[in-house]
Enzyme design. Structure first.
Site, mmCIF file in Angstrom:
data_model
loop_
_atom_site.group_PDB
_atom_site.id
_atom_site.type_symbol
_atom_site.label_atom_id
_atom_site.label_comp_id
_atom_site.label_asym_id
_atom_site.label_seq_id
_atom_site.Cartn_x
_atom_site.Cartn_y
_atom_site.Cartn_z
ATOM 1 N N ASP A 1 51.775 16.300 127.852
ATOM 2 C CA ASP A 1 52.715 17.219 127.190
ATOM 3 C C ASP A 1 51.931 17.999 126.137
ATOM 4 O OD1 ASP A 1 54.779 18.518 125.954
ATOM 5 O OD2 ASP A 1 55.995 16.750 125.561
ATOM 6 N N HIS A 2 51.276 19.085 126.583
ATOM 7 C CA HIS A 2 50.320 19.805 125.738
ATOM 8 C C HIS A 2 50.744 21.242 125.500
ATOM 9 C CE1 HIS A 2 46.335 17.555 125.286
ATOM 10 N NE2 HIS A 2 47.227 16.654 125.664
ATOM 11 N N GLY B 1 50.714 11.792 118.528
ATOM 12 C CA GLY B 1 50.319 13.171 118.760
ATOM 13 C C GLY B 1 48.882 13.501 118.407
ATOM 14 N N GLU B 2 48.523 14.767 118.703
ATOM 15 C CA GLU B 2 47.203 15.308 118.390
ATOM 16 C C GLU B 2 47.362 16.650 117.684
ATOM 17 O OE1 GLU B 2 47.777 15.173 121.975
ATOM 18 O OE2 GLU B 2 47.222 13.064 122.200
ATOM 19 N N ASN C 1 47.808 20.073 119.626
ATOM 20 C CA ASN C 1 49.099 20.570 120.115
ATOM 21 C C ASN C 1 50.124 20.792 119.019
ATOM 22 O OD1 ASN C 1 48.373 20.239 122.995
ATOM 23 N ND2 ASN C 1 48.284 18.076 122.417
ATOM 24 N N SER D 1 47.113 1.578 119.902
ATOM 25 C CA SER D 1 45.648 1.567 119.966
ATOM 26 C C SER D 1 45.033 0.338 119.321
ATOM 27 C CB SER D 1 45.085 2.817 119.288
ATOM 28 O OG SER D 1 45.534 2.901 117.939
ATOM 29 N N GLY D 2 45.822 -0.451 118.605
ATOM 30 C CA GLY D 2 45.292 -1.625 117.929
ATOM 31 C C GLY D 2 46.419 -2.541 117.504
#
Length: 322
Positions: free
Chosen positions: A29-30, A98-99, A102, A165-166
């Site tokens: 989803d970008h 998210g990133e 985007n 992620s952890g």
């Protein structure tokens, strides 16, 4: 992968993947591709709606949607409910923090990771509340919802799958989600999830651990597959701590300028050897993952992969996984 194909091609590939025997399909989803060489970024939700209409059996999932900056969580709740109805219950809403790539596009900045996770918690609470179909008002630190109601809701709420992620993120999001999402075959994530109070058990408890791995199959040669993977997928070498914060394709090009083709070839299976792909996927099921999504790199070999390699590869993976 919405970053490497246009919308009509994505729908065609989704139909082809169902026909060849895949069980489920995930969509990124970008707003932007990772690298300019990929060249695409159509709106994932429009594509998913078309795929839901064009397919009958295959499960669908966002992998993953960020419901905090570019989208308000109330809007995510509405479109996820609509997609579930179109898909006749085949949809899972994958969510993550998210990133920058985007999310920066709407001009609201890019918060630090702790704040992003706080925002994600509020977003999950809002989505869950709206998926009841009840009138909802929410007054949080980051989001407000004022007398909102999703009018078209599926009979059963949409499952939520959270990217972790952890151990810290597992403990925080495990109790809030139905399934785990991770891009590395880390058995510690599955163990920590199953040890977290309130998190649904993976496997016997009904929860799924859903992984993803890029592959670069090419019928001609390993060299051609490596070249394509290096051109379009070397961003993967940065790791998610880097990937989450770079804002542009130019940034990813700069950050990966010293990634060599041999580095990419070591990180992901490249070439015509299906057994090599199976061995690269094996660590996921050995780590306790229940599902693995394959990303065939590049648009140019996508249809040929589906026509020639996907069926035999699925047979090999299912046999190897038992």
């Amino acid at each position: 992968m919405t970053e490497q194909s246009g919308p009509k091609a994505l729908v065609d590939y989704a139909v082809g993947a169902e026909r060849v025997g895949f069980d489920f399909e995930v969509s990124s989803d970008h707003y932007s591709p990772w690298l300019a060489a990929q060249g695409h970024a159509p709106y994932a939700w429009t594509v998913l709606g078309a795929v839901a209409h064009a397919t009958e059996r295959v499960e669908l999932m966002t992998y993953v949607t960020c419901p905090t900056v570019r989208y308000h969580p109330a809007v995510v709740a509405q479109k996820a409910a609509t997609l579930q109805l179109l898909a006749d219950g085949r949809f899972t809403l994958g969510l993550g923090a998210g990133e920058n790539l985007n999310e920066h596009v709407v001009g609201e900045g890019w918060p630090p990771v702790d704040q992003r996770q706080d925002m994600l918690v509020e977003a999950i609470e809002i989505i869950r509340a709206l998926h009841t179909g009840e009138l909802t008002t929410y007054d949080g630190e980051y989001f407000r919802v004022d007398s909102a109601r999703v009018w078209d809701v599926p009979e059963h709420p949409v499952d939520l799958a959270l990217a972790v992620s952890g151990e810290k993120s597992v403990q925080r999001f495990g109790p809030l989600s139905d399934h785990l999402v991770a891009v590395e075959p880390n058995a510690d994530l599955v163990t920590a999830w199953n040890a977290t109070d309130g998190a649904p058990g993976i496997g016997a408890g009904g929860a799924r651990a859903i992984g993803q791995i890029p592959i670069s199959w090419d019928p001609a040669s390993k060299d051609a597959a490596v070249e394509r993977a290096h051109d379009q997928f070397r961003w993967f070498a940065g790791g998610w701590a880097v990937n989450a914060d770079l804002p542009t394709t130019a940034g990813f090009a700069g950050a990966t300028q010293y990634v060599r083709p041999e580095d990419v070839a070591e990180a992901m299976p490249c070439g015509p050897d299906l057994d090599e792909i199976v061995e690269k996927v094996r660590p996921f099921w050995e780590a306790g993952f229940t599902d693995v999504a394959l990303v065939q790199i590049g648009d140019d070999q996508q249809q040929r992969f589906l026509d020639e390699a996907a069926g035999p590869l699925l047979d090999k993976m299912r046999a190897a996984a038992g």
